[in-house]
Enzyme design. Structure first.
Site, PDB file in Angstrom:
ATOM      1  N   LYS A 185     -23.486  38.840  28.639  1.00  0.00           N
ATOM      2  CA  LYS A 185     -23.629  38.996  27.858  1.00  0.00           C
ATOM      3  C   LYS A 185     -24.915  40.555  26.876  1.00  0.00           C
ATOM      4  O   LYS A 185     -24.899  41.101  28.496  1.00  0.00           O
ATOM      5  CB  LYS A 185     -25.869  38.370  27.683  1.00  0.00           C
ATOM      6  CG  LYS A 185     -26.764  38.925  27.910  1.00  0.00           C
ATOM      7  CD  LYS A 185     -27.787  37.913  27.447  1.00  0.00           C
ATOM      8  CE  LYS A 185     -29.248  38.061  27.718  1.00  0.00           C
ATOM      9  NZ  LYS A 185     -30.648  37.453  27.003  1.00  0.00           N
ATOM     10  N   TYR A 242     -26.638  31.261  24.648  1.00  0.00           N
ATOM     11  CA  TYR A 242     -28.206  30.068  24.440  1.00  0.00           C
ATOM     12  C   TYR A 242     -29.198  30.670  24.366  1.00  0.00           C
ATOM     13  O   TYR A 242     -30.617  30.093  24.557  1.00  0.00           O
ATOM     14  CB  TYR A 242     -28.047  28.884  25.510  1.00  0.00           C
ATOM     15  CG  TYR A 242     -26.791  28.064  25.514  1.00  0.00           C
ATOM     16  CD1 TYR A 242     -26.279  27.097  23.940  1.00  0.00           C
ATOM     17  CD2 TYR A 242     -25.849  28.201  26.465  1.00  0.00           C
ATOM     18  CE1 TYR A 242     -25.509  27.015  24.431  1.00  0.00           C
ATOM     19  CE2 TYR A 242     -24.823  27.639  26.372  1.00  0.00           C
ATOM     20  CZ  TYR A 242     -24.737  27.289  24.990  1.00  0.00           C
ATOM     21  OH  TYR A 242     -23.195  26.937  25.769  1.00  0.00           O
ATOM     22  N   HIS A 243     -29.638  31.757  23.566  1.00  0.00           N
ATOM     23  CA  HIS A 243     -30.878  32.999  23.759  1.00  0.00           C
ATOM     24  C   HIS A 243     -30.715  33.334  22.208  1.00  0.00           C
ATOM     25  O   HIS A 243     -31.523  34.322  21.938  1.00  0.00           O
ATOM     26  CB  HIS A 243     -30.725  33.609  24.727  1.00  0.00           C
ATOM     27  CG  HIS A 243     -30.735  33.949  25.984  1.00  0.00           C
ATOM     28  ND1 HIS A 243     -30.532  34.645  27.444  1.00  0.00           N
ATOM     29  CD2 HIS A 243     -30.722  32.911  26.478  1.00  0.00           C
ATOM     30  CE1 HIS A 243     -30.127  33.969  28.114  1.00  0.00           C
ATOM     31  NE2 HIS A 243     -30.103  32.936  28.217  1.00  0.00           N
ATOM     32  N   PHE A 244     -30.234  32.558  21.399  1.00  0.00           N
ATOM     33  CA  PHE A 244     -31.138  32.879  20.049  1.00  0.00           C
ATOM     34  C   PHE A 244     -32.133  32.752  19.677  1.00  0.00           C
ATOM     35  O   PHE A 244     -33.487  32.319  19.888  1.00  0.00           O
ATOM     36  CB  PHE A 244     -30.303  32.366  18.817  1.00  0.00           C
ATOM     37  CG  PHE A 244     -29.930  30.605  19.117  1.00  0.00           C
ATOM     38  CD1 PHE A 244     -31.467  29.489  18.576  1.00  0.00           C
ATOM     39  CD2 PHE A 244     -29.537  29.657  20.335  1.00  0.00           C
ATOM     40  CE1 PHE A 244     -31.916  28.495  18.437  1.00  0.00           C
ATOM     41  CE2 PHE A 244     -30.054  28.485  20.451  1.00  0.00           C
ATOM     42  CZ  PHE A 244     -30.803  27.432  19.635  1.00  0.00           C
TER      43      PHE A 244
END
Length: 499
Positions: free
Chosen positions: A344, A428-430
Site C-alpha cells: 500500500k 481497508y484503511h480509509f
C-alpha cells in the site's frame, strides 16, 4: 449487553457513544471509571458467533455480506473499488487481519498528542488484547522475501513504526483466538456501562441554549426495524442547566460523517437535496476522504486447501512510503485460499468526498476516494509495483511454493501506470470526513455545537503506522483519559467558584 430497547428508555447517561468499534469500546471502558455510559452499536455480539473469533475462519466475513445484518457491510466506492466496513460489536477489529503496530513518533509529534499519555494508552491496550506471534512457515518465507527485496534492516519483533522489516503484534493469541476492542469493556466499571446492540442511530437530538445548539441525546431505530419507528436516549441533565457530558460519534470514517449530515450538520446545499433541516453549515463534513491505494499480487493462480493466515511480518520501505505484507485469504467456504503479497501507499495525496445516498442510516453513504488521481500517487504506484514484484518473485517465496511463482506484470513504466489504474484495490484503511480544523477542534469537539465529539478514523488525515487499528484503540483510551481530566478540572474549578 442487550438488544432490548426497553432497557434504555426512560434512562439518561453521562455519555452516549455511537459505535462500539475499535475506538468506541476503549473510550467507553475509560469513561465508565467515573461516569455512566450508553454504548450503542448497530451490529450484534461477536461472542455469540465463535467462528468470528477463531483464526482459522479469518477472512470468512468478507465472503458473506448483505445489506442489513452481515458483520461486514460491503460498499463499492464511486471509483468502482469494492470495500468493507465492520457492523458488529468490536467493529473492524472483529473482522480485520489483526496486525498491531503503533504510529511513528513523528506522527504523534505532528498531531500534537501528549507522548507520555500516548505510550501509557498503547500499553493499556497491549496488556489486554495484543500478543507476540509465533511465525508460521508462510510468514517466515514472507520475512525472508522482504529482506531479499532489500527492505532492510531486520528489526525483529517491535511495536514501533520503524524502517525495514519487522514482526508486529497480533490480536490472535497462542490458541488462535482473536481478541477485539470489545474485550476492553471488561477493564471498565461494568455497573456504569450499558451496551445496546442492533440499534442504528438516525440522528442527534439538539436543544437551544441562547445562540448555540446543545446536544440533548440521540434518536435511533432497531437495525432490523422500520425507519419510522424511532426511539430516543438522552444525556443526563442537571436541573436548570445543560448536559455536562457528550454524545461521541465513533461510528467510523463512513458512519460518523453520515450521522452528522443526517443531523443537519454539513454543507447547506447537500442537506437541502435531502430536505434535512440545516442546523449548522459545516462545509468540511464528508470532505478529505482518503483510502490508501493497494496493489495485491496473487502468487499462485489456483486456489488450494490451506488455512487462512493474516500477516505477522511487515516491510516498511522507501522512507516509510510503502507498506508490504503477505496474506493467505479464503476465496470460498470450502476451505480454498489464495496467497498474495500486498503493498500500500502510505501517504496518498488524492482525496475524495462522502455524501448521503439516502436518509436511512442503514444504507451506505456515497463515497469517492479518487484513487491515484494525483500524478504523484500514480508515479509512486509504479514504484510500488516494481517493489512488490521483487518480493513476490524472490527465491524465498519460490522455495516456499516449491516452484517459481507466475507473476505476469510488465516492466514497462508506461504500461505499469495502466496496470496501477486497473488493479488498484483498497487496503481497508480509509479515513477522513471529520477532519481536525474543519469539522472538529483539537479536543475532538464538533465546531459550532456544544456536547458533541467525534473520535474514530474519520478524524485522521493519514493512516498511522502500518495499520491504523493500534492507534485507534489507543486513541479511545487516550481521549477518554483527557475527558476524565477535563471533567475533574472543571469540577475543581466549580468548587473554587462556589466554596
Amino acid at each position: 449487553m442487550t438488544s432490548n430497547i426497553k432497557e434504555v428508555l426512560g434512562k439518561s447517561f453521562d455519555y452516549i457513544i455511537v459505535g462500539g468499534g475499535t475506538a468506541g469500546c476503549p473510550l467507553a471502558a475509560t469513561l465508565s471509571e467515573k461516569f455512566s455510559v450508553l454504548l450503542i452499536e448497530r451490529g450484534g455480539s461477536p461472542y455469540e458467533n465463535p467462528t468470528l473469533l477463531d483464526k482459522k475462519y479469518f477472512g470468512f466475513p468478507f465472503l458473506q455480506t448483505d445489506d442489513f445484518s452481515s458483520v461486514a457491510q460491503r460498499f463499492i466506492s464511486e471509483d468502482g473499488v469494492p470495500n468493507l466496513r465492520g457492523r458488529v460489536l468490536g467493529g473492524t477489529s472483529t473482522i480485520n487481519a489483526g496486525f498491531y503496530s503503533r504510529a511513528s513518533a513523528d506522527f504523534i509529534k505532528r498531531v500534537g498528542w501528549d507522548e507520555k499519555l500516548v505510550k501509557e494508552a498503547y500499553e493499556w491496550v497491549e496488556s489486554k488484547i495484543v500478543f507476540k506471534p509465533l511465525l508460521t512457515k508462510w510468514s517466515s518465507a514472507v520475512k525472508s522475501a522482504l529482506l531479499e527485496a532489500g527492505i532492510l534492516p531486520f528489526n525483529g519483533f517491535s511495536w514501533d513504526h520503524i524502517a525495514g522489516t519487522k514482526i508486529g503484534g497480533t490480536v490472535f493469541d497462542a490458541d488462535r483466538k482473536r481478541h477485539i476492542s470489545a474485550d476492553l469493556l471488561e477493564r471498565g466499571n461494568s455497573s456504569n456501562i450499558l451496551v445496546l446492540l442492533n440499534a442504528t442511530v438516525k440522528n442527534i437530538v439538539f436543544q437551544r441554549d441562547g445562540n448555540k445548539s446543545v446536544v440533548r441525546g440521540i434518536r435511533f431505530i432497531k437495525s432490523n426495524g422500520s425507519i419510522n419507528q424511532t426511539y430516543e436516549a438522552y444525556l443526563s441533565q442537571p436541573e436548570n442547566s445543560i448536559p455536562q457530558g457528550d454524545v461521541i460519534l465513533s461510528a467510523g470514517a463512513l458512519g460518523s460523517p453520515q450521522i452528522l449530515l443526517l443531523s443537519g450538520i454539513g454543507p447547506r446545499a447537500h442537506l437541502e437535496n435531502f430536505s434535512i433541516p440545516l442546523l449548522l453549515d459545516l462545509k468540511g463534513v464528508g470532505q478529505d476522504m482518503q483510502d490508501n491505494p493497494g496493489i495485491p499480487l496473487i502468487i499462485r493462480a489456483k486456489p488450494e486447501f490451506r488455512l487462512p493466515e493474516p500477516p505477522q511480518v511487515v516491510g516498511i520501505a522507501k522512507d516509510f512510503k510503502f507498506i508490504v505484507e503477505g496474506f493467505v485469504l479464503p476465496v470460498s467456504f470450502n476451505g480454498t485460499t489464495l496467497m498474495r503479497i500486498s503493498i500500500k501507499l502510505a501517504f496518498p495525496e488524492s482525496k475524495g468526498k462522502l455524501e448521503l445516498n439516502s436518509t436511512d442510516p442503514r444504507q451506505n453513504p456515497v463515497v469517492m476516494f479518487n484513487y491515484l488521481a494525483e500524478e504523484k500517487d500514480l508515479r509512486e504506484c509504479v514504484q510500488m509495483v516494481q517493489l512488490v514484484k521483487k518480493v513476490a518473485r524472490s527465491r524465498s517465496i519460490a522455495r516456499f511454493l516449491g516452484t517459481k511463482p507466475r507473476i505476469n506484470v510488465t516492466s514497462n513504466p508506461n504500461e505499469l501506470r495502466n496496470f496501477c489504474r486497473k488493479n488498484v484495490r483498497t487496503y481497508y484503511h480509509f479515513h477522513g470526513g471529520c477532519s481536525i480544523g474543519s469539522v472538529i477542534d483539537r479536543d475532538y469537539r464538533v465546531i459550532g455545537v456544544k456536547g458533541l465529539r467525534v473520535l474514530d478514523g474519520s478524524t485522521l488525515s493519514e493512516s498511522p503506522g502500518t495499520n491504523p487499528m493500534a492507534t485507534l484503540l489507543m486513541l479511545g483510551r487516550y481521549q477518554g483519559i483527557k475527558i476524565l481530566k477535563e471533567r475533574e478540572n472543571a469540577s475543581a474549578f466549580g468548587s473554587q467558584q462556589h466554596p
